[in-house]
Motif scaffolding. Structure first.
Motif, PDB file in Angstrom:
ATOM      1  N   PHE A  78      -8.383  13.249   1.656  1.00 34.56           N
ATOM      2  CA  PHE A  78      -7.379  12.196   1.507  1.00 34.56           C
ATOM      3  C   PHE A  78      -7.082  11.859   0.049  1.00 34.56           C
ATOM      4  O   PHE A  78      -5.917  11.761  -0.338  1.00 34.56           O
ATOM      5  CB  PHE A  78      -7.806  10.932   2.246  1.00 34.56           C
ATOM      6  CG  PHE A  78      -7.889  11.087   3.749  1.00 34.56           C
ATOM      7  CD1 PHE A  78      -7.242  12.112   4.406  1.00 34.56           C
ATOM      8  CD2 PHE A  78      -8.606  10.194   4.504  1.00 34.56           C
ATOM      9  CE1 PHE A  78      -7.305  12.251   5.777  1.00 34.56           C
ATOM     10  CE2 PHE A  78      -8.682  10.307   5.879  1.00 34.56           C
ATOM     11  CZ  PHE A  78      -8.028  11.339   6.516  1.00 34.56           C
ATOM     12  N   LEU A  79      -8.105  11.643  -0.758  1.00 33.29           N
ATOM     13  CA  LEU A  79      -7.896  11.220  -2.145  1.00 33.29           C
ATOM     14  C   LEU A  79      -7.069  12.218  -2.956  1.00 33.29           C
ATOM     15  O   LEU A  79      -6.117  11.815  -3.629  1.00 33.29           O
ATOM     16  CB  LEU A  79      -9.228  10.919  -2.828  1.00 33.29           C
ATOM     17  CG  LEU A  79      -9.134  10.327  -4.229  1.00 33.29           C
ATOM     18  CD1 LEU A  79      -8.382   9.003  -4.210  1.00 33.29           C
ATOM     19  CD2 LEU A  79     -10.519  10.145  -4.821  1.00 33.29           C
ATOM     20  N   SER A  84       0.851  -1.194   0.000  1.00 35.06           N
ATOM     21  CA  SER A  84       0.000   0.000   0.000  1.00 35.06           C
ATOM     22  C   SER A  84       0.883   1.239   0.000  1.00 35.06           C
ATOM     23  O   SER A  84       1.832   1.329   0.779  1.00 35.06           O
ATOM     24  CB  SER A  84      -0.902   0.012   1.237  1.00 35.06           C
ATOM     25  OG  SER A  84      -1.613   1.224   1.326  1.00 35.06           O
ATOM     26  N   ARG A  85       0.571   2.204  -0.867  1.00 33.44           N
ATOM     27  CA  ARG A  85       1.380   3.415  -0.958  1.00 33.44           C
ATOM     28  C   ARG A  85       0.969   4.474   0.067  1.00 33.44           C
ATOM     29  O   ARG A  85       1.683   5.446   0.261  1.00 33.44           O
ATOM     30  CB  ARG A  85       1.280   4.009  -2.371  1.00 33.44           C
ATOM     31  CG  ARG A  85       1.884   3.098  -3.417  1.00 33.44           C
ATOM     32  CD  ARG A  85       1.966   3.755  -4.772  1.00 33.44           C
ATOM     33  NE  ARG A  85       0.709   4.192  -5.344  1.00 33.44           N
ATOM     34  CZ  ARG A  85      -0.128   3.420  -6.030  1.00 33.44           C
ATOM     35  NH1 ARG A  85       0.148   2.144  -6.204  1.00 33.44           N
ATOM     36  NH2 ARG A  85      -1.225   3.924  -6.541  1.00 33.44           N
ATOM     37  N   LEU A 122      -4.472   2.581  -1.720  1.00 35.11           N
ATOM     38  CA  LEU A 122      -4.929   2.630  -0.332  1.00 35.11           C
ATOM     39  C   LEU A 122      -4.981   1.246   0.314  1.00 35.11           C
ATOM     40  O   LEU A 122      -4.250   0.969   1.252  1.00 35.11           O
ATOM     41  CB  LEU A 122      -6.302   3.306  -0.243  1.00 35.11           C
ATOM     42  CG  LEU A 122      -6.840   3.524   1.158  1.00 35.11           C
ATOM     43  CD1 LEU A 122      -5.952   4.484   1.937  1.00 35.11           C
ATOM     44  CD2 LEU A 122      -8.253   4.059   1.108  1.00 35.11           C
ATOM     45  N   LEU A 123      -5.850   0.383  -0.181  1.00 33.89           N
ATOM     46  CA  LEU A 123      -5.990  -0.944   0.411  1.00 33.89           C
ATOM     47  C   LEU A 123      -4.817  -1.829   0.003  1.00 33.89           C
ATOM     48  O   LEU A 123      -4.427  -1.837  -1.162  1.00 33.89           O
ATOM     49  CB  LEU A 123      -7.304  -1.587  -0.029  1.00 33.89           C
ATOM     50  CG  LEU A 123      -8.568  -0.868   0.422  1.00 33.89           C
ATOM     51  CD1 LEU A 123      -9.796  -1.535  -0.180  1.00 33.89           C
ATOM     52  CD2 LEU A 123      -8.661  -0.843   1.931  1.00 33.89           C
ATOM     53  N   PRO A 124      -4.230  -2.561   0.935  1.00 33.22           N
ATOM     54  CA  PRO A 124      -3.080  -3.400   0.593  1.00 33.22           C
ATOM     55  C   PRO A 124      -3.428  -4.427  -0.481  1.00 33.22           C
ATOM     56  O   PRO A 124      -4.463  -5.082  -0.412  1.00 33.22           O
ATOM     57  CB  PRO A 124      -2.734  -4.096   1.904  1.00 33.22           C
ATOM     58  CG  PRO A 124      -3.352  -3.257   2.961  1.00 33.22           C
ATOM     59  CD  PRO A 124      -4.564  -2.631   2.346  1.00 33.22           C
ATOM     60  N   GLY A 140      -4.641   3.839   7.855  1.00 34.75           N
ATOM     61  CA  GLY A 140      -4.755   3.761   9.313  1.00 34.75           C
ATOM     62  C   GLY A 140      -5.754   4.756   9.868  1.00 34.75           C
ATOM     63  O   GLY A 140      -6.568   4.422  10.737  1.00 34.75           O
ATOM     64  N   GLU A 141      -5.726   5.981   9.363  1.00 25.86           N
ATOM     65  CA  GLU A 141      -6.678   6.988   9.826  1.00 25.86           C
ATOM     66  C   GLU A 141      -8.106   6.591   9.498  1.00 25.86           C
ATOM     67  O   GLU A 141      -9.008   6.722  10.329  1.00 25.86           O
ATOM     68  CB  GLU A 141      -6.368   8.346   9.198  1.00 25.86           C
ATOM     69  CG  GLU A 141      -5.203   9.049   9.840  1.00 25.86           C
ATOM     70  CD  GLU A 141      -5.108  10.486   9.405  1.00 25.86           C
ATOM     71  OE1 GLU A 141      -6.120  11.211   9.508  1.00 25.86           O
ATOM     72  OE2 GLU A 141      -4.006  10.872   8.971  1.00 25.86           O
TER      73      GLU A 141
END
Length: 103
Positions: free
Chosen positions: A63-64, A27-28, A90-92, A34-35
């Motif tokens: 965020f995006l 994930s980048r 975002l998602l691993p 986490g937030e």
């Protein structure tokens, strides 16, 4: 944890390169993830739709755009395209590579 990894890798890495291992391998944007997870836990406790709407709004409005700008900035590294293919914004990404890579 990802901030700690970034700090120590950049402190000892010469010359500085793109960090593509550890928490950043899949994930980048581990801090944003986490937030969002912390806020989602509070939304679950609230048991109401309003917190979920606020989380979605924050994710889309704050965020995006920051994640997109970060990806644009990381494109200056020569190995970013390979890293982008192996990780998710975002998602691993659990399974790296495609079915064409295995043939």
């Amino acid at each position: 944890t990802s901030d700690c990894q970034k700090y120590f890798v950049l402190k000892h890495q010469q010359p500085r390169r793109l960090i593509t291992q550890g928490m950043f391998a899949r994930s980048r944007n581990t801090n944003y993830l986490g937030e969002i997870l912390v806020y989602s836990a509070f939304a679950l406790l609230a048991r109401h739709a309003l917190p979920w709407i606020l989380i979605a709004a924050f994710t889309l409005v704050l965020f995006l755009p920051n994640m997109i700008m970060k990806d644009i900035s990381l494109r200056r590294y020569s190995d970013f395209l390979n890293y982008e293919g192996q990780s998710s914004m975002l998602l691993p990404r659990l399974f790296v590579g495609s079915s064409n890579d295995r043939k």
